[in-house]
Design a protein around this motif. Structure first.
Motif, PDB file in Angstrom:
ATOM      1  N   GLN A 122       0.844  -1.181   0.000  1.00 25.88           N
ATOM      2  CA  GLN A 122       0.000   0.000   0.000  1.00 25.88           C
ATOM      3  C   GLN A 122       0.889   1.243   0.000  1.00 25.88           C
ATOM      4  N   ILE A 123       0.283   2.372  -0.337  1.00 28.10           N
ATOM      5  CA  ILE A 123       1.040   3.617  -0.350  1.00 28.10           C
ATOM      6  C   ILE A 123       1.544   3.926   1.056  1.00 28.10           C
ATOM      7  N   GLN A 124       2.750   4.461   1.120  1.00 26.56           N
ATOM      8  CA  GLN A 124       3.417   4.670   2.406  1.00 26.56           C
ATOM      9  C   GLN A 124       2.553   5.477   3.367  1.00 26.56           C
ATOM     10  N   THR A 125       2.086   6.623   2.927  1.00 23.31           N
ATOM     11  CA  THR A 125       1.185   7.449   3.728  1.00 23.31           C
ATOM     12  C   THR A 125       0.378   8.320   2.779  1.00 23.31           C
ATOM     13  N   PRO A 126      -0.910   8.451   2.983  1.00 25.59           N
ATOM     14  CA  PRO A 126      -1.721   9.258   2.065  1.00 25.59           C
ATOM     15  C   PRO A 126      -1.394  10.742   2.116  1.00 25.59           C
ATOM     16  N   TRP A 127      -0.765  11.205   3.200  1.00 21.03           N
ATOM     17  CA  TRP A 127      -0.474  12.632   3.325  1.00 21.03           C
ATOM     18  C   TRP A 127       0.782  13.023   2.561  1.00 21.03           C
ATOM     19  N   SER A 128       1.736  12.132   2.475  1.00 23.13           N
ATOM     20  CA  SER A 128       2.969  12.431   1.729  1.00 23.13           C
ATOM     21  C   SER A 128       3.500  11.154   1.088  1.00 23.13           C
ATOM     22  N   PRO A 129       2.788  10.608   0.112  1.00 23.98           N
ATOM     23  CA  PRO A 129       3.249   9.374  -0.546  1.00 23.98           C
ATOM     24  C   PRO A 129       4.517   9.629  -1.348  1.00 23.98           C
ATOM     25  N   MET A 130       5.328   8.606  -1.486  1.00 25.74           N
ATOM     26  CA  MET A 130       6.565   8.723  -2.249  1.00 25.74           C
ATOM     27  C   MET A 130       6.308   8.220  -3.666  1.00 25.74           C
ATOM     28  N   PHE A 131       6.348   9.126  -4.626  1.00 28.44           N
ATOM     29  CA  PHE A 131       6.161   8.770  -6.028  1.00 28.44           C
ATOM     30  C   PHE A 131       6.876   9.805  -6.880  1.00 28.44           C
ATOM     31  N   ALA A 132       7.096   9.459  -8.132  1.00 26.55           N
ATOM     32  CA  ALA A 132       7.782  10.363  -9.054  1.00 26.55           C
ATOM     33  C   ALA A 132       7.401   9.991 -10.476  1.00 26.55           C
ATOM     34  N   PHE A 133       7.469  10.999 -11.359  1.00 27.14           N
ATOM     35  CA  PHE A 133       7.219  10.786 -12.780  1.00 27.14           C
ATOM     36  C   PHE A 133       8.547  10.741 -13.519  1.00 27.14           C
ATOM     37  N   GLY A 134       8.602   9.929 -14.557  1.00 29.78           N
ATOM     38  CA  GLY A 134       9.774   9.839 -15.411  1.00 29.78           C
ATOM     39  C   GLY A 134       9.368   9.757 -16.866  1.00 29.78           C
ATOM     40  N   ASN A 135      10.367   9.842 -17.750  1.00 30.67           N
ATOM     41  CA  ASN A 135      10.116   9.704 -19.183  1.00 30.67           C
ATOM     42  C   ASN A 135       9.062  10.698 -19.655  1.00 30.67           C
ATOM     43  N   GLU A 136       9.235  11.970 -19.242  1.00 29.36           N
ATOM     44  CA  GLU A 136       8.344  13.061 -19.651  1.00 29.36           C
ATOM     45  C   GLU A 136       6.888  12.793 -19.273  1.00 29.36           C
ATOM     46  N   GLY A 137       6.688  12.214 -18.104  1.00 31.67           N
ATOM     47  CA  GLY A 137       5.337  11.976 -17.620  1.00 31.67           C
ATOM     48  C   GLY A 137       4.711  10.687 -18.099  1.00 31.67           C
ATOM     49  N   ASN A 138       5.454   9.860 -18.832  1.00 33.16           N
ATOM     50  CA  ASN A 138       4.911   8.602 -19.339  1.00 33.16           C
ATOM     51  C   ASN A 138       5.079   7.441 -18.363  1.00 33.16           C
ATOM     52  N   THR A 139       5.895   7.623 -17.347  1.00 32.63           N
ATOM     53  CA  THR A 139       6.149   6.563 -16.380  1.00 32.63           C
ATOM     54  C   THR A 139       5.920   7.097 -14.971  1.00 32.63           C
ATOM     55  N   LEU A 140       5.264   6.293 -14.155  1.00 27.79           N
ATOM     56  CA  LEU A 140       4.984   6.661 -12.768  1.00 27.79           C
ATOM     57  C   LEU A 140       5.634   5.636 -11.843  1.00 27.79           C
ATOM     58  N   TYR A 141       6.417   6.129 -10.880  1.00 24.59           N
ATOM     59  CA  TYR A 141       7.069   5.276  -9.890  1.00 24.59           C
ATOM     60  C   TYR A 141       6.435   5.540  -8.528  1.00 24.59           C
ATOM     61  N   ILE A 142       6.056   4.472  -7.845  1.00 22.20           N
ATOM     62  CA  ILE A 142       5.426   4.594  -6.530  1.00 22.20           C
ATOM     63  C   ILE A 142       6.120   3.646  -5.555  1.00 22.20           C
ATOM     64  N   LYS A 143       6.406   4.159  -4.371  1.00 25.13           N
ATOM     65  CA  LYS A 143       6.954   3.308  -3.319  1.00 25.13           C
ATOM     66  C   LYS A 143       5.807   2.738  -2.495  1.00 25.13           C
ATOM     67  N   GLY A 144       5.783   1.414  -2.380  1.00 21.83           N
ATOM     68  CA  GLY A 144       4.764   0.747  -1.591  1.00 21.83           C
ATOM     69  C   GLY A 144       5.373   0.028  -0.403  1.00 21.83           C
ATOM     70  N   ILE A 161       9.565  -0.573  -5.027  1.00 19.86           N
ATOM     71  CA  ILE A 161       9.253   0.490  -5.981  1.00 19.86           C
ATOM     72  C   ILE A 161       8.512  -0.138  -7.156  1.00 19.86           C
ATOM     73  N   PHE A 162       7.353   0.391  -7.470  1.00 14.22           N
ATOM     74  CA  PHE A 162       6.522  -0.146  -8.545  1.00 14.22           C
ATOM     75  C   PHE A 162       6.467   0.871  -9.689  1.00 14.22           C
ATOM     76  N   MET A 163       6.603   0.363 -10.907  1.00 18.95           N
ATOM     77  CA  MET A 163       6.614   1.215 -12.095  1.00 18.95           C
ATOM     78  C   MET A 163       5.341   0.987 -12.896  1.00 18.95           C
ATOM     79  N   PHE A 164       4.723   2.081 -13.323  1.00 18.12           N
ATOM     80  CA  PHE A 164       3.508   2.029 -14.134  1.00 18.12           C
ATOM     81  C   PHE A 164       3.782   2.750 -15.453  1.00 18.12           C
ATOM     82  N   ASP A 165       3.602   2.041 -16.556  1.00 24.31           N
ATOM     83  CA  ASP A 165       3.757   2.640 -17.881  1.00 24.31           C
ATOM     84  C   ASP A 165       2.426   3.288 -18.261  1.00 24.31           C
ATOM     85  N   LEU A 166       2.353   4.605 -18.134  1.00 24.31           N
ATOM     86  CA  LEU A 166       1.090   5.307 -18.374  1.00 24.31           C
ATOM     87  C   LEU A 166       0.686   5.288 -19.841  1.00 24.31           C
ATOM     88  N   ARG A 167       1.628   4.971 -20.745  1.00 23.67           N
ATOM     89  CA  ARG A 167       1.269   4.877 -22.163  1.00 23.67           C
ATOM     90  C   ARG A 167       0.374   3.675 -22.437  1.00 23.67           C
TER      91      ARG A 167
END
Length: 243
Positions: A122-144, A161-167
């Motif tokens: 699950q997401i670390q904390t809803p108030w300050s989750p750890m995530f980042a965008f890469g590849n000009e916004g096409n990839t989303l990284y989330i720490k669970g 760390i989980f990677m989501f290909d938004l494309r």
């Protein structure tokens, strides 16, 4: 920007204020003078009770905001994070207080899709989750984070760390194909800036001025030939004469 006092709410406090990308605002810039005289965009205001309103920066204080998120009935549905997705200015990612992450349309407030982690995390904390965008916004990284139990019954903490290909999210295709013209949210406020802009426009028009003069002289020559031919026709015997 036009000055004005915006009435936000008389019963709740403002939690955050942010200016959205000016390209989302369908406001036609004047073509003259050759420098920006005004700029406008949306102002997203978030309140402590979870309500979100859109104001504009061009209507002064006499405006009715557009509500894109009502006060939730369940406290767990309060949106605790708002961040615009890079290169997709119409979309924003947010996290609910219960830990669920979504993408939504900023202008309409409608949810577009949900980002789901594996059941073990699950997401670390809803108030300050750890995530980042890469590849000009096409990839989303989330720490669970989560817990696991081994065969001996020992509980241990796990994270990943989980990677989501938004494309691969076809629901986002309609937003990707839209073209937005870049707009600068700025105005020329000094006399020197305005004069320089006018001089630059005048210099650029000099080449066009020569072309217009040549075109006009050509038209005058054609008009003179027509007048001369008409005079010759009127002098011929048998030609009708004006009284």
């Amino acid at each position: 920007l036009h000055k004005g006092v915006l009435t936000a709410s008389d019963k709740n406090t403002v939690r955050s204020i942010r200016f959205l990308d000016p390209c989302l605002f369908s406001y036609e810039q004047p073509t003259y003078p050759p420098y920006p005289t005004t700029s406008a965009t949306y102002l997203l205001v978030e309140y402590s009770d979870g309500v979100q309103n859109l104001f504009t920066t061009c209507d002064g204080s006499q405006q009715i905001p557009r509500c894109i998120s009502e006060e939730p009935e369940n406290a767990g549905d309060i949106q605790t994070l708002l961040q615009v997705i890079p290169n997709l200015p119409e979309l924003m990612i947010y996290v609910k207080k219960n830990g669920n992450m979504y993408m939504k349309d900023i202008i309409t407030g409608a949810d577009v899709c949900q980002i789901v982690l594996p059941p073990t995390h699950q997401i670390q904390t809803p108030w300050s989750p750890m995530f980042a965008f890469g590849n000009e916004g096409n990839t989303l990284y989330i720490k669970g984070e989560g817990t696991e139990v081994d065969n001996a019954g020992t509980v241990s903490d796990i994270s990943g760390i989980f990677m989501f290909d938004l494309r691969s999210y076809h629901v986002l295709d309609t937003y990707r194909i839209r073209k937005h013209m870049k707009k600068d949210l700025s105005v020329f406020t000094t006399q020197e800036q305005r004069i320089n802009a006018l001089l630059q426009e005048r210099i650029q028009q000099q080449a066009l001025r020569t072309f217009r003069l040549q075109k006009r002289w050509g038209q005058l020559k054609s008009e003179m030939n027509i007048i001369q031919q008409a005079n010759k026709m009127s002098l011929k015997p048998g030609s009708p004469r004006k009284p």
